[in-house]
Scaffold this active site. Structure first.
Site, PDB file in Angstrom:
ATOM      1  N   TYR A   1      -8.312  45.978  23.350  1.00  0.00           N
ATOM      2  CA  TYR A   1      -7.709  46.211  24.667  1.00  0.00           C
ATOM      3  C   TYR A   1      -7.119  44.914  25.211  1.00  0.00           C
ATOM      4  CZ  TYR A   1      -7.278  47.371  29.637  1.00  0.00           C
ATOM      5  OH  TYR A   1      -6.795  47.551  30.918  1.00  0.00           O
TER       6      TYR A   1
ATOM      7  N   GLY B   1       2.816  57.629  32.832  1.00  0.00           N
ATOM      8  CA  GLY B   1       1.425  57.927  33.171  1.00  0.00           C
ATOM      9  C   GLY B   1       1.237  58.235  34.641  1.00  0.00           C
ATOM     10  N   ALA B   2       2.190  58.958  35.233  1.00  0.00           N
ATOM     11  CA  ALA B   2       2.208  59.124  36.688  1.00  0.00           C
ATOM     12  C   ALA B   2       1.511  60.389  37.176  1.00  0.00           C
ATOM     13  CB  ALA B   2       3.650  59.111  37.192  1.00  0.00           C
ATOM     14  N   ASN B   3       0.777  61.071  36.300  1.00  0.00           N
ATOM     15  CA  ASN B   3       0.117  62.296  36.744  1.00  0.00           C
ATOM     16  C   ASN B   3      -1.265  62.039  37.344  1.00  0.00           C
ATOM     17  OD1 ASN B   3      -0.452  61.804  33.784  1.00  0.00           O
ATOM     18  ND2 ASN B   3      -2.049  63.309  34.238  1.00  0.00           N
ATOM     19  N   THR B   4      -1.761  60.799  37.217  1.00  0.00           N
ATOM     20  CA  THR B   4      -3.101  60.517  37.718  1.00  0.00           C
ATOM     21  C   THR B   4      -3.232  59.038  38.063  1.00  0.00           C
ATOM     22  OG1 THR B   4      -5.475  60.779  37.218  1.00  0.00           O
ATOM     23  CG2 THR B   4      -4.069  60.008  35.431  1.00  0.00           C
ATOM     24  N   GLY B   5      -4.270  58.697  38.812  1.00  0.00           N
ATOM     25  CA  GLY B   5      -4.648  57.305  39.045  1.00  0.00           C
ATOM     26  C   GLY B   5      -3.564  56.435  39.640  1.00  0.00           C
TER      27      GLY B   5
ATOM     28  N   SER C   1      -3.611  43.553  32.823  1.00  0.00           N
ATOM     29  CA  SER C   1      -4.993  43.673  33.274  1.00  0.00           C
ATOM     30  C   SER C   1      -5.656  42.305  33.186  1.00  0.00           C
ATOM     31  CB  SER C   1      -5.739  44.663  32.374  1.00  0.00           C
ATOM     32  OG  SER C   1      -7.146  44.553  32.521  1.00  0.00           O
TER      33      SER C   1
END
Length: 304
Positions: A170, A20-24, A144
């Site tokens: 979640y 998930g390294a394309n954003t945030g 989280s």
């Protein structure tokens, strides 16, 4: 001393895979690792977005397609990484979804549990033999504060088929991330090379909250300058867990401010439920059955 990005050691010669390294948070994690000299692989669902992200980073950065909602894609990504890299120093399980409407992955798992936990469980198991020979290698999994929401692994309805609450689902997935880390560390301890560590970003201003119900999202948007921190700060607990030489296996890092919402990263504790060894081991066995992935490390003995 307050831990900042200035404390990230040089990472020359190390290979880091960040999901998930394309954003945030994933983008900031990958960017800083690359700037410190690591060869970074952006493992992302959309390869084109990954290439655009890579173009904004300095250093040795490549892209690997990975869709955590598909075990077929996870296996293909693991095969591709194995062919490209004889070793991996850092596996950072960062990607995730939050508060999604009721839906399933391609394999029929509830979306949040399937993506956040089972996808990363499978990926880690398929790549772990590339980390085990590497001294100082780490598996860092992002949880989280939401893991405390109705904290339980609902073995009687893991896929939320009877009823569905997006916040509770979640919370289950993030609790699973921690339980996976703690059980993985117990299994890794005998090998003496690789460690498993967890982190959480506090409340960070990223795209992850896009599925938050509007009744909650509007007040959070108004209060964002006060109760959130930018992704650059939210990534620091992950980066500390991944690079601080003093980190030990089985530890959990998060922001040091009030309520762990924001602030400099420090060692934190998770919910009492997350430390239940019996549940950890049951979750592990169920996860192996659901994914078909077996780890190259056996179950460790637990002291009475």
């Amino acid at each position: 001393m307050k831990w900042t990005e200035q404390q990230i050691p040089r990472q020359d010669g190390r290979v880091a895979v960040v999901t998930g390294a394309n954003t945030g948070l994933g983008f900031e994690t990958a960017r800083l690792l690359a700037e410190r000299g690591a060869s970074v692989v952006l493992a992302v669902r959309d390869a084109e977005k990954g290439k655009l992200a890579a173009a904004r980073m300095n250093g040795d950065v490549s892209v690997r397609e990975l869709d955590l909602t598909s075990l077929e894609s996870v296996r293909a990504a693991a095969d591709g990484l194995r062919a490209a890299h004889p070793r991996i120093d850092l596996l950072i399980n960062n990607a995730g979804v939050m508060y999604t409407p009721k839906q399933t992955t391609r394999d029929g798992f509830e979306m949040q549990f399937g993506t956040n936990h089972l996808g990363h469980f499978a990926l880690t198991g398929l790549l772990l033999d590339l980390l085990l020979p590497v001294p100082g290698s780490r598996v860092v999994t992002i949880s989280s504060t939401g893991h405390r929401i109705r904290a339980a692994i609902h073995f009687d309805d893991l896929q939320w088929e009877r009823s569905y609450g997006r916040a509770a689902a979640y919370g289950q997935s993030k609790l699973a991330n921690l339980m996976f880390t703690y059980e993985l560390q117990r299994r890794l301890a005998a090998h003496g090379t690789t460690v498993a560590v967890a982190a959480h970003p506090g409340v960070s201003n990223t795209e992850l909250a896009r599925n938050t119900p509007s009744v909650v999202r509007r007040p959070v948007t108004w209060l964002a300058p006060v109760i959130t921190q930018p992704a650059t700060a939210g990534a620091l607990p992950t980066l500390r867990a991944a690079t601080d030489p003093s980190v030990l296996g089985g530890q959990y890092y998060g922001p040091g401010g009030l309520g762990e919402v924001r602030g400099h990263p420090r060692l934190v504790t998770s919910s009492p439920e997350s430390y239940d060894v019996t549940v950890q081991q049951r979750l592990w066995a169920v996860s192996e059955d659901l994914t078909g992935v077996r780890f190259p490390v056996g179950q460790a003995a637990v002291a009475a």
